[in-house]
Design an enzyme around this catalytic site. Structure first.
Site, short mmCIF file in Angstrom:
data_model
loop_
_atom_site.label_atom_id
_atom_site.label_comp_id
_atom_site.label_asym_id
_atom_site.label_seq_id
_atom_site.Cartn_x
_atom_site.Cartn_y
_atom_site.Cartn_z
N ARG A 278 -11.84 6.65 90.26
CA ARG A 278 -12.92 7.50 90.99
C ARG A 278 -12.07 8.41 91.99
O ARG A 278 -12.59 8.12 93.24
CB ARG A 278 -14.11 6.87 91.32
CG ARG A 278 -14.81 6.15 90.32
CD ARG A 278 -16.07 5.40 90.74
NE ARG A 278 -17.11 6.05 91.17
CZ ARG A 278 -18.30 5.97 91.35
NH1 ARG A 278 -18.62 4.58 91.46
NH2 ARG A 278 -19.36 6.53 91.53
N ASP B 178 -25.31 5.53 84.28
CA ASP B 178 -25.87 4.57 84.98
C ASP B 178 -26.83 3.64 84.20
O ASP B 178 -27.62 2.75 84.85
CB ASP B 178 -26.71 5.25 86.37
CG ASP B 178 -25.47 5.61 87.53
OD1 ASP B 178 -24.46 5.44 87.32
OD2 ASP B 178 -25.96 6.25 88.11
N ARG C 105 -27.80 -2.87 96.70
CA ARG C 105 -27.41 -1.38 97.24
C ARG C 105 -28.25 -0.43 96.44
O ARG C 105 -28.48 0.62 97.01
CB ARG C 105 -25.72 -1.35 96.70
CG ARG C 105 -24.85 -2.25 97.48
CD ARG C 105 -23.53 -1.68 96.99
NE ARG C 105 -23.27 -0.32 96.93
CZ ARG C 105 -22.88 0.39 95.97
NH1 ARG C 105 -22.16 -0.29 95.12
NH2 ARG C 105 -23.16 1.65 95.87
C1 UD1 Z 1 -22.23 9.92 90.87
C2 UD1 Z 1 -23.44 8.90 91.07
C3 UD1 Z 1 -23.25 7.62 90.23
C4 UD1 Z 1 -23.07 8.23 88.87
C5 UD1 Z 1 -21.85 9.16 88.92
C6 UD1 Z 1 -22.18 10.12 87.35
C7 UD1 Z 1 -24.26 9.15 93.49
C8 UD1 Z 1 -23.94 8.49 94.86
N1 UD1 Z 1 -23.36 8.60 92.53
O1 UD1 Z 1 -21.17 9.32 91.41
O2 UD1 Z 1 -24.54 6.68 90.46
O3 UD1 Z 1 -22.71 7.05 87.80
O4 UD1 Z 1 -22.37 10.20 89.79
O5 UD1 Z 1 -23.30 10.51 86.84
O6 UD1 Z 1 -24.58 10.29 93.23
N2 UD1 Z 1 -13.84 12.81 89.23
C9 UD1 Z 1 -12.52 13.25 89.54
N3 UD1 Z 1 -12.29 13.83 90.57
C10 UD1 Z 1 -13.02 14.22 91.61
C11 UD1 Z 1 -14.68 13.51 91.70
C12 UD1 Z 1 -14.94 13.09 90.27
O7 UD1 Z 1 -11.65 13.08 88.74
O8 UD1 Z 1 -12.69 14.68 92.67
C13 UD1 Z 1 -14.20 11.88 87.96
C14 UD1 Z 1 -14.55 10.59 88.15
O9 UD1 Z 1 -13.72 9.64 88.19
C15 UD1 Z 1 -15.46 10.43 87.04
C16 UD1 Z 1 -16.14 11.60 86.87
O10 UD1 Z 1 -15.55 12.62 87.44
O11 UD1 Z 1 -14.68 10.18 85.79
C17 UD1 Z 1 -17.59 11.91 87.22
O12 UD1 Z 1 -17.84 11.46 88.52
P1 UD1 Z 1 -18.93 11.93 89.69
O13 UD1 Z 1 -19.84 12.90 88.98
O14 UD1 Z 1 -17.96 12.44 90.82
O15 UD1 Z 1 -19.34 10.47 90.09
P2 UD1 Z 1 -19.98 10.41 91.70
O16 UD1 Z 1 -20.46 11.39 92.12
O17 UD1 Z 1 -18.90 9.52 92.36
#
Ligand code: UD1
Length: 432
Positions: free
Chosen positions: A122, A308, A400
């Protein structure tokens, strides 16, 4: 460490009121950093992640009060720090959301890198790239992201996300509301929690169009004002309780939910053979005595099937008739629950990012260990459906993200009990 003791095999029957969404409440509370006036947030769920967010805001100097209707009144007029320390960020990845608001309002911010977690690496590279495109200077050193704005104010621009990222979209949207000029976010996340944050920002005076679509346009303004915002209901909590009722062959009514947020989930439940009745803000589910049918699914960004709820639906498939392929496309290593379900008798084979689930008639109660938030929910559901007694260990993960889970399940007839133990200190917390 607290544990949950569950005696399985009892069909759930009753009504559950759905709480405010965790993933909406956290960014909305953090949006208070964008103004020197009061932001009053209601329908905030009672969760450890909310406590951590308030601790983080308090650490930055935000004044926090809870009013007589249990709304949280936050005021960031006078901050004492622009730094989010490792101790708080490591317990909750969403802490990285303070970066955008601090940077755009104060011209500087320092946030610990979230680090690895139980469901994959992540990264936050897309957040950082976006801030750089808006004119920020960002250095990653000593485990911290240090950002500043040489020109004094962020500048609006067009940002195309390589991957759909929920918190990435939220972080950049919050940065853009006070930037100079117009920002366009392309391939933006369409999740309802992004829409809820946008509603709150608009109530504070932001100019945002297109939230809920993959193109969000933001016209920067000089300052934002205070507002009152009610957090939208938690679609993941709702989906979890629907799965719980389906797993136990019961009947349940969920109240206070925005039903259209669950379309992709209801389609799968319907294909599994349960009856569903959708009304204005309620969903009723019942199982007519037949065994569930196994159903394939693939996780996708909204409006697709949510990652989720992947673990909870692996559990449903593991006791259904037939075989299903469940494919996870959002996160690597999000199958930690599979091993624990196997210990309860589930027949699941992992092939890369697909779990091949062959339904068995019954699971049997066992001692299992929660590894992340949604995996824990899946194990609780497994315990409710299984024959005999299940003990779910390390339930701090559940606290959480699920508001009063034992109470809500117990009021529907579940035999579930928390066993507190002060003999062991809390172990390191993983984020999800
Ligand atoms: C949010 C939710 C989480 C949910 C997820 C996907 C919150 C607090 N958490 O997590 O419950 O499971 O969305 O619906 O809202 N990625 C990158 N680079 C980045 C950012 C993300 O490569 O800079 C990748 C991640 O590794 C993952 C994908 O993008 O594979 C989606 O992640 P992301 O939507 O960012 O998840 P969160 O926002 O952390």
């Amino acid at each position: 460490m607290d544990k949950l003791l569950i005696s399985g095999g009892i069909p759930l029957e009753g009504e559950i009121r759905i709480s405010g969404a965790k993933n909406a409440a956290l960014p909305v509370l953090i949006a208070s950093l964008l103004t020197d006036q009061n932001l009053v947030v209601s329908n905030v769920p009672h969760l450890q992640d909310v406590t951590t967010t308030l601790e983080l805001l308090g650490h930055l100097g935000v004044r926090i009060e809870v009013d007589d209707k249990l709304a949280i009144d936050v005021n960031a007029a006078e901050l004492t720090s622009h730094r989010a320390p490792y101790e708080l960020v490591r317990t909750m990845r969403a802490s990285v959301l303070v970066l955008g608001p601090l940077l755009t309002r104060f011209g500087e911010a320092e946030v610990s890198l979230p680090g690895g977690c139980a469901i994959g690496s992540r990264p936050v590279d897309l957040h950082i790239q976006g801030f750089e495109m808006m004119g920020a200077q960002v250095k990653v050193e000593g485990g911290y992201i240090r950002a500043s704005i040489p020109a004094g104010r962020l500048k609006g621009c067009r940002i195309v996300f390589d991957t759909v990222t929920v918190t990435g979209t939220e972080n950049l949207m919050m940065a853009a509301v006070l930037a100079d000029g117009r920002t366009v976010l392309e391939n933006a996340a369409r999740e309802p929690e992004v829409v809820d944050l946008a509603k709150c920002l608009v109530a504070m005076g932001a100019r945002i169009n297109g939230a809920g679509t993959s193109q969000i346009e933001i016209e920067g303004v000089a300052r934002l004002s205070g507002a009152c915002h009610r957090v939208a209901p938690d679609r993941i909590e709702a989906g979890t309780y629907l799965a719980a009722a389906a797993a136990t062959g019961g009947q349940i009514q969920l109240n206070g939910i925005e039903t259209n947020l669950l379309d992709a989930v209801l389609v799968k439940l319907d294909a599994m053979g349960v009856s569903i009745r959708v009304d204005q803000d309620t969903i009723a589910l019942s199982v007519d005595g037949c065994r569930l049918k196994a159903v394939d699914l693939t996780t996708q960004p909204f409006p697709g099937f949510p990652t989720d709820l992947q673990a909870q639906f692996i559990l449903l498939n593991s006791i259904a008739r037939g075989t299903a392929a469940v494919t996870e496309t959002i996160f690597e290593s999000r199958f930690m629950h599979v091993q624990e379900l196997q210990r309860m008798g589930a027949d699941i084979e992992l092939r890369g990012n697909t779990a091949l689930v062959r339904g068995v008639k019954n699971l049997s109660g066992a001692q299992v260990m929660a590894t992340d938030l949604r995996a824990s929910a899946c194990l609780v559901l497994a315990g409710l459906a299984a024959k005999g007694q299940t003990v779910v260990d390390r339930i701090y993960h559940i606290d959480r993200g699920y508001d009063c889970i034992e109470e809500k399940l117990a009021q529907c007839g579940a035999r579930i009990q928390r066993i507190s133990s002060s003999r062991y200190p809390h172990a390191a917390v993983h984020t999800s």
